[in-house]
Motif scaffolding. Structure first.
Motif, mmCIF file in Angstrom:
data_model
loop_
_atom_site.group_PDB
_atom_site.id
_atom_site.type_symbol
_atom_site.label_atom_id
_atom_site.label_comp_id
_atom_site.label_asym_id
_atom_site.label_seq_id
_atom_site.Cartn_x
_atom_site.Cartn_y
_atom_site.Cartn_z
ATOM 1 N N LEU A 1 0.443 5.845 -7.168
ATOM 2 C CA LEU A 1 -0.843 6.487 -7.451
ATOM 3 C C LEU A 1 -0.702 8.002 -7.392
ATOM 4 O O LEU A 1 -1.231 8.722 -8.241
ATOM 5 N N LEU A 2 0.026 8.498 -6.399
ATOM 6 C CA LEU A 2 0.240 9.940 -6.274
ATOM 7 C C LEU A 2 0.998 10.475 -7.482
ATOM 8 O O LEU A 2 0.634 11.513 -8.035
ATOM 9 N N ASN B 1 0.828 -1.199 0.000
ATOM 10 C CA ASN B 1 0.000 0.000 0.000
ATOM 11 C C ASN B 1 0.868 1.256 0.000
ATOM 12 O O ASN B 1 0.518 2.251 -0.617
ATOM 13 N N GLU B 2 2.000 1.221 0.703
ATOM 14 C CA GLU B 2 2.883 2.386 0.718
ATOM 15 C C GLU B 2 3.456 2.633 -0.667
ATOM 16 O O GLU B 2 3.470 3.749 -1.164
ATOM 17 N N GLY C 1 0.649 3.686 -3.024
ATOM 18 C CA GLY C 1 0.224 5.055 -2.768
ATOM 19 C C GLY C 1 1.136 6.057 -3.438
ATOM 20 O O GLY C 1 0.677 7.046 -4.002
ATOM 21 N N GLN C 2 2.460 5.776 -3.409
ATOM 22 C CA GLN C 2 3.412 6.676 -4.054
ATOM 23 C C GLN C 2 3.228 6.658 -5.559
ATOM 24 O O GLN C 2 3.275 7.692 -6.213
#
Length: 41
Positions: free
Chosen positions: A24-25, A17-18, A21-22
């Protein structure tokens, strides 16, 4: 109380997820830049 339900819900996926998330950002930022350039042209 509902805040604790989200923490540690899927502990085995925490690292994914970390990273996700990066990524996706970064994709959201790139998409925003492309849309801004497209809107200006």
């Amino acid at each position: 109380m509902s805040d604790h339900n989200f923490e540690g819900h899927f502990p085995e996926e925490a690292e994914q997820n970390e990273i996700g998330g990066q990524v996706l950002l970064a994709l959201m930022i790139l998409t925003s830049i492309v849309l801004i350039i497209w809107a200006m042209s």
